[in-house]
Design a protein around this motif. Structure first.
Motif, PDB file in Angstrom:
ATOM      1  N   ALA A   2       0.830  -1.199   0.000  1.00  0.00           N
ATOM      2  CA  ALA A   2       0.000   0.000   0.000  1.00  0.00           C
ATOM      3  C   ALA A   2       0.866   1.251   0.000  1.00  0.00           C
ATOM      4  N   PHE A   3       0.349   2.309  -0.613  1.00  0.00           N
ATOM      5  CA  PHE A   3       1.039   3.596  -0.654  1.00  0.00           C
ATOM      6  C   PHE A   3       0.912   4.253   0.716  1.00  0.00           C
ATOM      7  N   GLU A  36      -5.085   3.207   9.404  1.00  0.00           N
ATOM      8  CA  GLU A  36      -5.071   1.752   9.315  1.00  0.00           C
ATOM      9  C   GLU A  36      -5.085   1.314   7.855  1.00  0.00           C
ATOM     10  N   MET A  37      -4.324   0.269   7.546  1.00  0.00           N
ATOM     11  CA  MET A  37      -4.299  -0.236   6.184  1.00  0.00           C
ATOM     12  C   MET A  37      -5.382  -1.299   6.028  1.00  0.00           C
ATOM     13  N   LYS A  38      -6.259  -1.113   5.045  1.00  0.00           N
ATOM     14  CA  LYS A  38      -7.287  -2.093   4.717  1.00  0.00           C
ATOM     15  C   LYS A  38      -6.919  -2.682   3.363  1.00  0.00           C
ATOM     16  N   ALA A  39      -6.673  -3.973   3.324  1.00  0.00           N
ATOM     17  CA  ALA A  39      -6.155  -4.624   2.122  1.00  0.00           C
ATOM     18  C   ALA A  39      -7.097  -4.504   0.935  1.00  0.00           C
ATOM     19  N   GLU A  40      -8.403  -4.547   1.156  1.00  0.00           N
ATOM     20  CA  GLU A  40      -9.344  -4.538   0.035  1.00  0.00           C
ATOM     21  C   GLU A  40      -9.477  -3.165  -0.619  1.00  0.00           C
ATOM     22  N   ALA A  41      -9.130  -2.084   0.075  1.00  0.00           N
ATOM     23  CA  ALA A  41      -9.316  -0.746  -0.477  1.00  0.00           C
ATOM     24  C   ALA A  41      -8.019   0.029  -0.647  1.00  0.00           C
ATOM     25  N   SER A  42      -6.874  -0.552  -0.310  1.00  0.00           N
ATOM     26  CA  SER A  42      -5.621   0.187  -0.385  1.00  0.00           C
ATOM     27  C   SER A  42      -5.122   0.290  -1.820  1.00  0.00           C
ATOM     28  N   LEU A  43      -4.416   1.369  -2.104  1.00  0.00           N
ATOM     29  CA  LEU A  43      -3.856   1.613  -3.434  1.00  0.00           C
ATOM     30  C   LEU A  43      -2.346   1.461  -3.391  1.00  0.00           C
ATOM     31  N   ALA A  44      -1.770   1.014  -4.496  1.00  0.00           N
ATOM     32  CA  ALA A  44      -0.336   0.760  -4.549  1.00  0.00           C
ATOM     33  C   ALA A  44       0.479   2.024  -4.799  1.00  0.00           C
ATOM     34  N   GLY A  45      -0.110   3.036  -5.431  1.00  0.00           N
ATOM     35  CA  GLY A  45       0.649   4.236  -5.738  1.00  0.00           C
ATOM     36  C   GLY A  45      -0.223   5.368  -6.211  1.00  0.00           C
ATOM     37  N   VAL A  46       0.429   6.458  -6.564  1.00  0.00           N
ATOM     38  CA  VAL A  46      -0.245   7.664  -7.028  1.00  0.00           C
ATOM     39  C   VAL A  46       0.226   7.941  -8.446  1.00  0.00           C
ATOM     40  N   SER A  47      -0.702   8.279  -9.343  1.00  0.00           N
ATOM     41  CA  SER A  47      -0.308   8.584 -10.714  1.00  0.00           C
ATOM     42  C   SER A  47       0.407   9.932 -10.766  1.00  0.00           C
ATOM     43  N   GLY A  48       1.021  10.217 -11.885  1.00  0.00           N
ATOM     44  CA  GLY A  48       1.761  11.458 -12.052  1.00  0.00           C
ATOM     45  C   GLY A  48       0.884  12.695 -12.081  1.00  0.00           C
ATOM     46  N   ALA A  49      -0.425  12.518 -12.223  1.00  0.00           N
ATOM     47  CA  ALA A  49      -1.345  13.653 -12.255  1.00  0.00           C
ATOM     48  C   ALA A  49      -1.646  14.193 -10.865  1.00  0.00           C
ATOM     49  N   PHE A  50      -1.196  13.497  -9.816  1.00  0.00           N
ATOM     50  CA  PHE A  50      -1.481  13.901  -8.448  1.00  0.00           C
ATOM     51  C   PHE A  50      -0.199  14.008  -7.641  1.00  0.00           C
ATOM     52  N   THR A  51      -0.231  14.858  -6.621  1.00  0.00           N
ATOM     53  CA  THR A  51       0.869  14.971  -5.675  1.00  0.00           C
ATOM     54  C   THR A  51       0.310  14.856  -4.267  1.00  0.00           C
ATOM     55  N   VAL A  52       1.160  14.469  -3.339  1.00  0.00           N
ATOM     56  CA  VAL A  52       0.761  14.360  -1.938  1.00  0.00           C
ATOM     57  C   VAL A  52       1.383  15.532  -1.188  1.00  0.00           C
ATOM     58  N   ARG A  53       0.538  16.277  -0.491  1.00  0.00           N
ATOM     59  CA  ARG A  53       0.993  17.401   0.317  1.00  0.00           C
ATOM     60  C   ARG A  53       0.519  17.210   1.739  1.00  0.00           C
ATOM     61  N   GLU A  54       1.161  17.906   2.651  1.00  0.00           N
ATOM     62  CA  GLU A  54       0.772  17.837   4.053  1.00  0.00           C
ATOM     63  C   GLU A  54       0.083  19.136   4.445  1.00  0.00           C
ATOM     64  N   SER A  55      -1.044  19.008   5.130  1.00  0.00           N
ATOM     65  CA  SER A  55      -1.780  20.177   5.584  1.00  0.00           C
ATOM     66  C   SER A  55      -0.955  20.920   6.636  1.00  0.00           C
ATOM     67  N   MET A  56      -0.834  22.221   6.496  1.00  0.00           N
ATOM     68  CA  MET A  56      -0.076  23.018   7.455  1.00  0.00           C
ATOM     69  C   MET A  56      -0.818  23.143   8.784  1.00  0.00           C
ATOM     70  N   GLN A  57      -2.146  23.021   8.767  1.00  0.00           N
ATOM     71  CA  GLN A  57      -2.937  23.205   9.975  1.00  0.00           C
ATOM     72  C   GLN A  57      -2.905  21.993  10.890  1.00  0.00           C
ATOM     73  N   ASN A  58      -3.103  20.789  10.326  1.00  0.00           N
ATOM     74  CA  ASN A  58      -3.213  19.615  11.180  1.00  0.00           C
ATOM     75  C   ASN A  58      -2.217  18.505  10.858  1.00  0.00           C
ATOM     76  N   GLY A  59      -1.399  18.648   9.839  1.00  0.00           N
ATOM     77  CA  GLY A  59      -0.377  17.664   9.517  1.00  0.00           C
ATOM     78  C   GLY A  59      -0.863  16.437   8.778  1.00  0.00           C
ATOM     79  N   LEU A  60      -2.119  16.422   8.334  1.00  0.00           N
ATOM     80  CA  LEU A  60      -2.645  15.277   7.601  1.00  0.00           C
ATOM     81  C   LEU A  60      -2.270  15.356   6.124  1.00  0.00           C
TER      82      LEU A  60
END
Length: 69
Positions: A2-3, A36-60
């Motif tokens: 899982a990613f 928590e990681m759920k095997a049936e709904a987890s994704l292996a990666g993120v495509s190049g069209a998306f980026t992962v950022r961290e919220s400055m307010q709560n760190g999520l």
């Protein structure tokens, strides 16, 4: 495998999942991060069209569309 992303602010590890909502209310697929990681709904990666950022307010982690310039 899982990613996963580790938060810089809180130090927790979050896993990316896909969620298909009820078609009567919305047709968009949701991509939430959970502690928590759920095997049936987890994704292996993120495509190049998306980026992962961290919220400055709560760190999520947030999944954002990559900007094209």
């Amino acid at each position: 495998m899982a990613f996963s992303v580790k938060s810089n602010k809180s130090g927790t590890t979050c896993y990316l999942h896909s969620q298909f909502p009820d078609s009567r209310t919305s047709e968009r697929t949701l991509f939430p991060f959970t502690n928590e990681m759920k095997a049936e709904a987890s994704l292996a990666g993120v495509s190049g069209a998306f980026t992962v950022r961290e919220s400055m307010q709560n760190g999520l982690p947030l999944l954002k569309r990559a900007t094209s310039k």
